[in-house]
Design a protein around this motif. Structure first.
Motif, PDB file in Angstrom:
ATOM      1  N   LEU A   1       0.795  -1.221   0.000  1.00 43.92           N
ATOM      2  CA  LEU A   1       0.000   0.000   0.000  1.00 43.92           C
ATOM      3  C   LEU A   1       0.835   1.283   0.000  1.00 43.92           C
ATOM      4  O   LEU A   1       0.493   2.241  -0.702  1.00 43.92           O
ATOM      5  CB  LEU A   1      -0.963   0.005   1.196  1.00 43.92           C
ATOM      6  N   PRO A   2       1.942   1.366   0.785  1.00 44.07           N
ATOM      7  CA  PRO A   2       2.719   2.617   0.773  1.00 44.07           C
ATOM      8  C   PRO A   2       3.190   3.025  -0.619  1.00 44.07           C
ATOM      9  O   PRO A   2       3.032   4.187  -1.010  1.00 44.07           O
ATOM     10  CB  PRO A   2       3.903   2.293   1.701  1.00 44.07           C
ATOM     11  N   ALA A   3       3.762   2.088  -1.383  1.00 42.15           N
ATOM     12  CA  ALA A   3       4.227   2.400  -2.739  1.00 42.15           C
ATOM     13  C   ALA A   3       3.055   2.786  -3.631  1.00 42.15           C
ATOM     14  O   ALA A   3       3.163   3.713  -4.464  1.00 42.15           O
ATOM     15  CB  ALA A   3       4.976   1.214  -3.326  1.00 42.15           C
ATOM     16  N   PHE A   4       1.930   2.099  -3.481  1.00 40.71           N
ATOM     17  CA  PHE A   4       0.750   2.405  -4.278  1.00 40.71           C
ATOM     18  C   PHE A   4       0.221   3.806  -3.949  1.00 40.71           C
ATOM     19  O   PHE A   4      -0.159   4.565  -4.864  1.00 40.71           O
ATOM     20  CB  PHE A   4      -0.329   1.357  -4.017  1.00 40.71           C
ATOM     21  N   LEU A   5       0.219   4.152  -2.674  1.00 43.76           N
ATOM     22  CA  LEU A   5      -0.277   5.468  -2.267  1.00 43.76           C
ATOM     23  C   LEU A   5       0.624   6.590  -2.774  1.00 43.76           C
ATOM     24  O   LEU A   5       0.145   7.680  -3.113  1.00 43.76           O
ATOM     25  CB  LEU A   5      -0.395   5.530  -0.734  1.00 43.76           C
ATOM     26  N   ILE A   6       1.937   6.320  -2.852  1.00 43.31           N
ATOM     27  CA  ILE A   6       2.864   7.315  -3.404  1.00 43.31           C
ATOM     28  C   ILE A   6       2.546   7.570  -4.875  1.00 43.31           C
ATOM     29  O   ILE A   6       2.532   8.719  -5.348  1.00 43.31           O
ATOM     30  CB  ILE A   6       4.330   6.853  -3.223  1.00 43.31           C
ATOM     31  N   LYS A   7       2.268   6.486  -5.630  1.00 44.27           N
ATOM     32  CA  LYS A   7       1.900   6.638  -7.043  1.00 44.27           C
ATOM     33  C   LYS A   7       0.595   7.421  -7.188  1.00 44.27           C
ATOM     34  O   LYS A   7       0.462   8.273  -8.081  1.00 44.27           O
ATOM     35  CB  LYS A   7       1.760   5.266  -7.696  1.00 44.27           C
ATOM     36  N   ILE A   8      -0.356   7.122  -6.311  1.00 45.51           N
ATOM     37  CA  ILE A   8      -1.638   7.841  -6.354  1.00 45.51           C
ATOM     38  C   ILE A   8      -1.420   9.325  -6.072  1.00 45.51           C
ATOM     39  O   ILE A   8      -1.999  10.205  -6.739  1.00 45.51           O
ATOM     40  CB  ILE A   8      -2.631   7.242  -5.342  1.00 45.51           C
ATOM     41  N   LEU A   9      -0.563   9.616  -5.080  1.00 45.66           N
ATOM     42  CA  LEU A   9      -0.281  11.015  -4.736  1.00 45.66           C
ATOM     43  C   LEU A   9       0.374  11.750  -5.905  1.00 45.66           C
ATOM     44  O   LEU A   9       0.009  12.889  -6.234  1.00 45.66           O
ATOM     45  CB  LEU A   9       0.621  11.065  -3.503  1.00 45.66           C
ATOM     46  N   LEU A  10       1.338  11.082  -6.566  1.00 50.08           N
ATOM     47  CA  LEU A  10       1.985  11.676  -7.740  1.00 50.08           C
ATOM     48  C   LEU A  10       0.971  11.929  -8.859  1.00 50.08           C
ATOM     49  O   LEU A  10       1.019  12.964  -9.537  1.00 50.08           O
ATOM     50  CB  LEU A  10       3.095  10.755  -8.242  1.00 50.08           C
ATOM     51  N   MET A  11       0.064  10.973  -9.045  1.00 50.89           N
ATOM     52  CA  MET A  11      -0.941  11.116 -10.094  1.00 50.89           C
ATOM     53  C   MET A  11      -1.863  12.296  -9.804  1.00 50.89           C
ATOM     54  O   MET A  11      -2.171  13.088 -10.705  1.00 50.89           O
ATOM     55  CB  MET A  11      -1.752   9.826 -10.220  1.00 50.89           C
ATOM     56  N   VAL A  12      -2.294  12.434  -8.551  1.00 44.55           N
ATOM     57  CA  VAL A  12      -3.204  13.523  -8.190  1.00 44.55           C
ATOM     58  C   VAL A  12      -2.528  14.873  -8.389  1.00 44.55           C
ATOM     59  O   VAL A  12      -3.094  15.802  -8.999  1.00 44.55           O
ATOM     60  CB  VAL A  12      -3.681  13.356  -6.732  1.00 44.55           C
ATOM     61  N   ILE A  13      -1.297  15.015  -7.880  1.00 41.73           N
ATOM     62  CA  ILE A  13      -0.579  16.287  -8.010  1.00 41.73           C
ATOM     63  C   ILE A  13      -0.338  16.628  -9.484  1.00 41.73           C
ATOM     64  O   ILE A  13      -0.538  17.761  -9.919  1.00 41.73           O
ATOM     65  CB  ILE A  13       0.762  16.224  -7.236  1.00 41.73           C
ATOM     66  N   SER A  14       0.080  15.599 -10.262  1.00 42.68           N
ATOM     67  CA  SER A  14       0.348  15.828 -11.682  1.00 42.68           C
ATOM     68  C   SER A  14      -0.921  16.224 -12.428  1.00 42.68           C
ATOM     69  O   SER A  14      -0.872  17.040 -13.364  1.00 42.68           O
ATOM     70  CB  SER A  14       0.947  14.569 -12.311  1.00 42.68           C
ATOM     71  N   THR A  15      -2.049  15.661 -12.033  1.00 41.82           N
ATOM     72  CA  THR A  15      -3.310  15.981 -12.708  1.00 41.82           C
ATOM     73  C   THR A  15      -3.647  17.461 -12.568  1.00 41.82           C
ATOM     74  O   THR A  15      -4.124  18.092 -13.522  1.00 41.82           O
ATOM     75  CB  THR A  15      -4.458  15.126 -12.141  1.00 41.82           C
ATOM     76  N   PHE A  16      -3.415  18.015 -11.379  1.00 38.92           N
ATOM     77  CA  PHE A  16      -3.678  19.437 -11.185  1.00 38.92           C
ATOM     78  C   PHE A  16      -2.836  20.280 -12.153  1.00 38.92           C
ATOM     79  O   PHE A  16      -3.334  21.221 -12.774  1.00 38.92           O
ATOM     80  CB  PHE A  16      -3.381  19.839  -9.735  1.00 38.92           C
ATOM     81  N   PHE A  17      -1.551  19.935 -12.275  1.00 38.91           N
ATOM     82  CA  PHE A  17      -0.676  20.689 -13.171  1.00 38.91           C
ATOM     83  C   PHE A  17      -1.071  20.516 -14.631  1.00 38.91           C
ATOM     84  O   PHE A  17      -1.095  21.485 -15.397  1.00 38.91           O
ATOM     85  CB  PHE A  17       0.778  20.271 -12.962  1.00 38.91           C
ATOM     86  N   PHE A  18      -1.374  19.272 -15.031  1.00 38.27           N
ATOM     87  CA  PHE A  18      -1.775  19.018 -16.411  1.00 38.27           C
ATOM     88  C   PHE A  18      -3.073  19.752 -16.749  1.00 38.27           C
ATOM     89  O   PHE A  18      -3.208  20.331 -17.842  1.00 38.27           O
ATOM     90  CB  PHE A  18      -1.963  17.519 -16.644  1.00 38.27           C
ATOM     91  N   ALA A  19      -4.040  19.706 -15.841  1.00 41.27           N
ATOM     92  CA  ALA A  19      -5.340  20.326 -16.110  1.00 41.27           C
ATOM     93  C   ALA A  19      -5.231  21.852 -16.204  1.00 41.27           C
ATOM     94  O   ALA A  19      -5.859  22.477 -17.071  1.00 41.27           O
ATOM     95  CB  ALA A  19      -6.332  19.939 -15.022  1.00 41.27           C
ATOM     96  N   MET A  20      -4.434  22.449 -15.327  1.00 38.29           N
ATOM     97  CA  MET A  20      -4.346  23.908 -15.303  1.00 38.29           C
ATOM     98  C   MET A  20      -3.466  24.469 -16.423  1.00 38.29           C
ATOM     99  O   MET A  20      -3.690  25.576 -16.900  1.00 38.29           O
ATOM    100  CB  MET A  20      -3.826  24.372 -13.939  1.00 38.29           C
ATOM    101  N   ASP A  21      -2.453  23.718 -16.860  1.00 33.75           N
ATOM    102  CA  ASP A  21      -1.516  24.207 -17.879  1.00 33.75           C
ATOM    103  C   ASP A  21      -1.458  23.281 -19.086  1.00 33.75           C
ATOM    104  O   ASP A  21      -0.400  23.117 -19.701  1.00 33.75           O
ATOM    105  CB  ASP A  21      -0.108  24.341 -17.270  1.00 33.75           C
ATOM    106  N   PHE A  22      -2.598  22.684 -19.454  1.00 33.64           N
ATOM    107  CA  PHE A  22      -2.598  21.694 -20.523  1.00 33.64           C
ATOM    108  C   PHE A  22      -2.153  22.308 -21.854  1.00 33.64           C
ATOM    109  O   PHE A  22      -1.288  21.770 -22.546  1.00 33.64           O
ATOM    110  CB  PHE A  22      -3.988  21.073 -20.670  1.00 33.64           C
TER     111      PHE A  22
END
Length: 359
Positions: A168-189
């Motif tokens: 779970l820890p490694a999976f949660l890190i990937k989820i966190l990276l995905m969430v943060i990256s989504t904000f950047f991609f959506a705002m500056d697509f």
């Protein structure tokens, strides 16, 4: 003679070129994609939210970055709640089923086996009484090994849950990276895509845009195809379960049809355990009826799937079936959908003379 030699040489070069591309794509999908998967999913979500953000921003006269941020937040909150609820329900149900397996074995399956054995023993005794002792020893060993295996299943489930918890820890890190990256991609697509497009020539950008449009449209075609397959499965199950005499047949058929989309599990994820449990309870007529329905639905699906998907993608059913089989064995669910779409894309590029790959 020289012309014939040049044709053979060109064929060999083109064949090697195609195999190199296939090998590179396979390596990327098999190994590299796991490393960058959080960013790929973030890009896809940002791309899907791009047009809704533009629409809401223009309608409400609100800065687009603020709208994109809000949409991403709403999206992940909604998905998070749904995933948590489904995960809790599935885990609870699976734990309950696994925990009662020894009880089902002791109270229902074991008495059933003993009653069957008594009948076999009487028949064998009439033929040759000396064989009864050998039969008894073999049956005792079978019962003991079966009981041990039932216990092992329960213990292995506990071990599997522990393994999931440790990852779970490694999976949660990937989820966190995905969430943060989504904000950047959506705002500056548009800014990010503009930077990428400037690195290539106009011809490459035109081809890339054409490929992107075709793949997006093809994805909707694939979704529509599987929706049709799921609808056919739902109708078949509704009729079959009603004939067997199952209460709430339509509701159960709808739930099973949803599982039919899953490439590995499919209808068997529900039907096979249901058949086994019904058989263990001694309701043989219902169990046989469910088995007939399951076999019928599976055969019809395997016939229709390549024909419908291949027809929608513009490739022959045999080619679609082969690509789906190879894809699911090499790359799982990604290969199941990715291989037919890739073949359809190659055919489209060849038909439009973008690349001349085959005659």
């Amino acid at each position: 003679m020289e012309s014939q030699y040049n044709k053979k040489k060109q064929f060999i070069v083109n064949t090697i070129y195609v195999f190199l591309i296939i090998a590179i794509v396979y390596v990327i999908l098999k190994y590299a994609i796991t490393l960058i998967s959080p960013f790929i999913f973030a890009f896809i979500i940002g791309y899907l939210l791009k047009n809704p953000a533009k629409y809401v921003s223009s309608m409400l006269k609100v800065p687009r970055k603020l709208v994109s941020f809000s949409l991403v937040l709403v999206f992940y909150c909604t998905v998070g709640v749904i995933v948590v609820l489904i995960s809790v329900k599935l885990t609870t149900t699976a734990s309950t089923i696994i925990s009662v397996l020894p009880m089902i074995y002791a109270n229902q399956f074991s008495p059933f086996l003993f009653s069957v054995f008594d009948g076999i023993e009487k028949v064998v005794f009439r033929l040759d009484p000396a064989l009864v002792e050998v039969l008894n020893d073999g049956f005792d060993q079978f019962i003991n090994s079966l009981g041990v295996n039932i216990t092992k299943i329960s213990l292995s489930f506990v071990g599997t849950m522990s393994g999931i918890a440790s990852s779970l820890p490694a999976f949660l890190i990937k989820i966190l990276l995905m969430v943060i990256s989504t904000f950047f991609f959506a705002m500056d697509f548009d800014v990010l895509m503009g930077f990428v497009s400037r690195q290539f020539s106009q011809r490459v950008n035109e081809i890339t845009h054409m490929i992107r449009q075709y793949v997006v449209n093809t994805l909707f075609v694939v979704i529509r195809s599987y929706a049709l397959i799921m609808s056919i499965t739902f109708v078949e199950l509704s009729i079959g379960l009603s004939i067997v005499g199952i209460p709430n047949a339509i509701l159960i058929a709808f739930i099973i049809a949803i599982f039919d989309i899953l490439p590995v599990l499919g209808t068997g994820a529900i039907m096979i355990p249901w058949i086994i449990i019904t058989f263990l309870k001694g309701d043989f007529q219902i169990a046989i009826g469910l088995l007939v329905v399951y076999v019928f639905v599976t055969i019809i699906r395997n016939i229709l799937e390549p024909k419908i998907v291949g027809g929608q993608l513009g490739i022959h059913p045999v080619v679609a079936l082969m690509s789906m089989f190879i894809g699911v064995n090499l790359l799982g669910i990604i290969g199941l959908f990715g291989f037919p779409i890739t073949l359809s894309l190659l055919k489209y590029l060849n038909d439009t003379d973008t690349f001349k790959l085959f005659k």
